[in-house]
Write an enzyme that holds these catalytic residues in place. Structure first.
Site, PDB file in Angstrom:
ATOM      1  N   ILE A 193      -9.973 -11.075   2.448  1.00 48.38           N
ATOM      2  CA  ILE A 193      -9.868 -10.208   3.593  1.00 48.38           C
ATOM      3  C   ILE A 193      -9.990  -8.726   3.156  1.00 48.38           C
ATOM      4  O   ILE A 193     -10.175  -7.508   3.918  1.00 48.38           O
ATOM      5  CB  ILE A 193      -8.636 -10.221   4.728  1.00 48.38           C
ATOM      6  CG1 ILE A 193      -8.559 -10.999   5.380  1.00 48.38           C
ATOM      7  CG2 ILE A 193      -8.127  -9.450   5.476  1.00 48.38           C
ATOM      8  CD1 ILE A 193      -9.686 -11.598   5.872  1.00 48.38           C
ATOM      9  N   ARG A 232      -3.019 -18.776   6.965  1.00 52.82           N
ATOM     10  CA  ARG A 232      -1.767 -17.979   6.452  1.00 52.82           C
ATOM     11  C   ARG A 232      -2.252 -17.120   6.205  1.00 52.82           C
ATOM     12  O   ARG A 232      -3.179 -16.411   5.529  1.00 52.82           O
ATOM     13  CB  ARG A 232      -0.578 -18.941   5.568  1.00 52.82           C
ATOM     14  CG  ARG A 232      -0.289 -20.224   5.416  1.00 52.82           C
ATOM     15  CD  ARG A 232       1.313 -19.779   6.154  1.00 52.82           C
ATOM     16  NE  ARG A 232       1.819 -20.956   6.509  1.00 52.82           N
ATOM     17  CZ  ARG A 232       1.848 -22.029   8.565  1.00 52.82           C
ATOM     18  NH1 ARG A 232       1.837 -21.335   8.815  1.00 52.82           N
ATOM     19  NH2 ARG A 232       2.345 -22.625   8.239  1.00 52.82           N
ATOM     20  N   ALA A 251      11.566   2.610 -10.029  1.00 52.02           N
ATOM     21  CA  ALA A 251      11.295   1.043  -9.725  1.00 52.02           C
ATOM     22  C   ALA A 251       9.858   1.134  -9.863  1.00 52.02           C
ATOM     23  O   ALA A 251       9.399   2.458  -9.701  1.00 52.02           O
ATOM     24  CB  ALA A 251      11.335   0.245  -8.718  1.00 52.02           C
ATOM     25  N   GLU A 297       9.576   2.500 -16.125  1.00 50.05           N
ATOM     26  CA  GLU A 297       9.462   3.569 -14.803  1.00 50.05           C
ATOM     27  C   GLU A 297      10.886   3.859 -14.890  1.00 50.05           C
ATOM     28  O   GLU A 297      11.192   5.216 -14.660  1.00 50.05           O
ATOM     29  CB  GLU A 297       9.724   2.814 -13.576  1.00 50.05           C
ATOM     30  CG  GLU A 297       8.420   1.548 -13.222  1.00 50.05           C
ATOM     31  CD  GLU A 297       6.966   2.471 -13.044  1.00 50.05           C
ATOM     32  OE1 GLU A 297       8.418   3.884 -12.462  1.00 50.05           O
ATOM     33  OE2 GLU A 297       6.255   2.278 -13.783  1.00 50.05           O
ATOM     34  N   PRO A 309       9.193 -13.891   1.196  1.00 56.32           N
ATOM     35  CA  PRO A 309       8.085 -14.805   1.080  1.00 56.32           C
ATOM     36  C   PRO A 309       7.606 -15.691   1.875  1.00 56.32           C
ATOM     37  O   PRO A 309       6.641 -15.994   1.756  1.00 56.32           O
ATOM     38  CB  PRO A 309       9.614 -15.823   0.445  1.00 56.32           C
ATOM     39  CG  PRO A 309      11.074 -15.345   0.349  1.00 56.32           C
ATOM     40  CD  PRO A 309      10.364 -13.904   1.669  1.00 56.32           C
ATOM     41  N   GLY A 310       7.809 -14.773   3.444  1.00 53.45           N
ATOM     42  CA  GLY A 310       7.392 -15.194   4.693  1.00 53.45           C
ATOM     43  C   GLY A 310       5.877 -14.759   4.536  1.00 53.45           C
ATOM     44  O   GLY A 310       5.084 -15.703   4.818  1.00 53.45           O
ATOM     45  N   GLU A 367       5.439 -11.132  -3.676  1.00 54.04           N
ATOM     46  CA  GLU A 367       6.106  -9.748  -4.315  1.00 54.04           C
ATOM     47  C   GLU A 367       7.317 -10.206  -5.658  1.00 54.04           C
ATOM     48  O   GLU A 367       8.224 -10.831  -4.411  1.00 54.04           O
ATOM     49  CB  GLU A 367       6.093  -8.789  -4.452  1.00 54.04           C
ATOM     50  CG  GLU A 367       6.698  -7.726  -4.739  1.00 54.04           C
ATOM     51  CD  GLU A 367       7.057  -6.950  -3.404  1.00 54.04           C
ATOM     52  OE1 GLU A 367       6.948  -5.505  -4.690  1.00 54.04           O
ATOM     53  OE2 GLU A 367       7.997  -5.852  -2.319  1.00 54.04           O
ATOM     54  N   GLU A 393       0.809  11.618 -11.600  1.00 55.32           N
ATOM     55  CA  GLU A 393       0.540  12.620 -10.682  1.00 55.32           C
ATOM     56  C   GLU A 393       0.254  12.228  -9.507  1.00 55.32           C
ATOM     57  O   GLU A 393       0.151  13.023  -8.483  1.00 55.32           O
ATOM     58  CB  GLU A 393      -1.008  12.710 -11.059  1.00 55.32           C
ATOM     59  CG  GLU A 393      -1.776  13.117 -12.860  1.00 55.32           C
ATOM     60  CD  GLU A 393      -3.119  12.902 -12.412  1.00 55.32           C
ATOM     61  OE1 GLU A 393      -3.880  12.358 -11.684  1.00 55.32           O
ATOM     62  OE2 GLU A 393      -3.598  13.860 -13.485  1.00 55.32           O
ATOM     63  N   GLU A 405       2.871  11.169  -7.853  1.00 52.60           N
ATOM     64  CA  GLU A 405       4.257  10.759  -7.465  1.00 52.60           C
ATOM     65  C   GLU A 405       5.204  11.995  -7.532  1.00 52.60           C
ATOM     66  O   GLU A 405       5.442  13.031  -8.161  1.00 52.60           O
ATOM     67  CB  GLU A 405       5.223   9.536  -8.605  1.00 52.60           C
ATOM     68  CG  GLU A 405       5.324   8.772  -7.999  1.00 52.60           C
ATOM     69  CD  GLU A 405       5.677   7.079  -9.554  1.00 52.60           C
ATOM     70  OE1 GLU A 405       5.921   6.154  -8.757  1.00 52.60           O
ATOM     71  OE2 GLU A 405       6.423   7.711 -10.018  1.00 52.60           O
TER      72      GLU A 405
HETATM   73 MG   LIG Z   1       8.489   3.949  -7.939  1.00 54.69          MG
END
Ligand SMILES: [Mg+2]
Length: 181
Positions: free
Chosen positions: A13, A36, A75, A92, A114-115, A119, A138, A140
């Site tokens: 998609i 799904r 993160a 990070e 998980p639904g 990730e 750049e 962030e």
């Molecule tokens: Mg981050």
């Protein structure tokens, strides 16, 4: 009982910078069919930087999907599905806070949603910290805050911290810090 769903058809998609979205048609254990909506994500690492005083380093940043500023553990997503999550965690931590860790250890990995999404976030503790220069990406913009773990637990309970990986990381850190006393 058999729970497995067999993929019959996959429709792409959307193909974005961070995510891909698919519509999959599956056969259910009872023989019926269902669709799904699935978001594919490369995975990420999150770091819990803990100093010897029981303080954690977090980053304050604007999050467009929520249109609010959040306080989160450092993160970032993996560069590719093959990247070692530990390398990603070290990168990070350095980019977002300027910290380098003498010791960086895998703690747990979490499935965020998980639904509809695959990730996975790998969580690392970072200790024996030394301060260097931060060098965020750049696009962030963030500020680093150092807060004691007990104050952070209060901030979770007063709804000031709502990011799931950050809440889990703080509660894990509290357990670790208490265990070390
Ligand atoms: Mg981050």
């Amino acid at each position: 009982m058999e729970y497995t769903e067999k993929t019959l058809k996959t429709e792409d998609i959307y193909n974005g910078n961070i995510i891909k979205v698919q519509k999959q048609t599956v056969s259910l254990p009872n023989g019926k069919e269902a669709t799904r909506d699935i978001v594919l994500h490369p995975g990420a690492s999150v770091v819990i930087p803990i100093n010897e005083k029981g303080e954690l380093y977090l980053v304050k940043q604007f999050r467009k999907p929520l249109d609010i500023t959040t306080l989160e553990l450092p993160a970032g997503k993996l560069d590719s599905a093959e990247e070692d999550p530990k390398i990603c965690a070290e990168r990070e931590l350095m980019e977002e806070t300027g910290l380098r860790a003498g010791k960086i250890e895998h703690l747990i990995s979490i499935h965020t949603t998980p639904g509809f999404c695959n990730e996975v976030i790998h969580m690392y503790t970072a200790t024996e910290l030394t301060q260097g220069e931060a060098c965020a990406d750049e696009d962030e913009f963030l500020d680093v805050e150092k807060i004691h773990v007990s104050e952070l637990v209060d901030m979770i309970l007063s709804h000031k911290i709502t990011d799931a990986k950050t809440i889990i990381g703080i509660l894990m850190a509290e357990k670790i810090i208490k265990g070390n006393k």
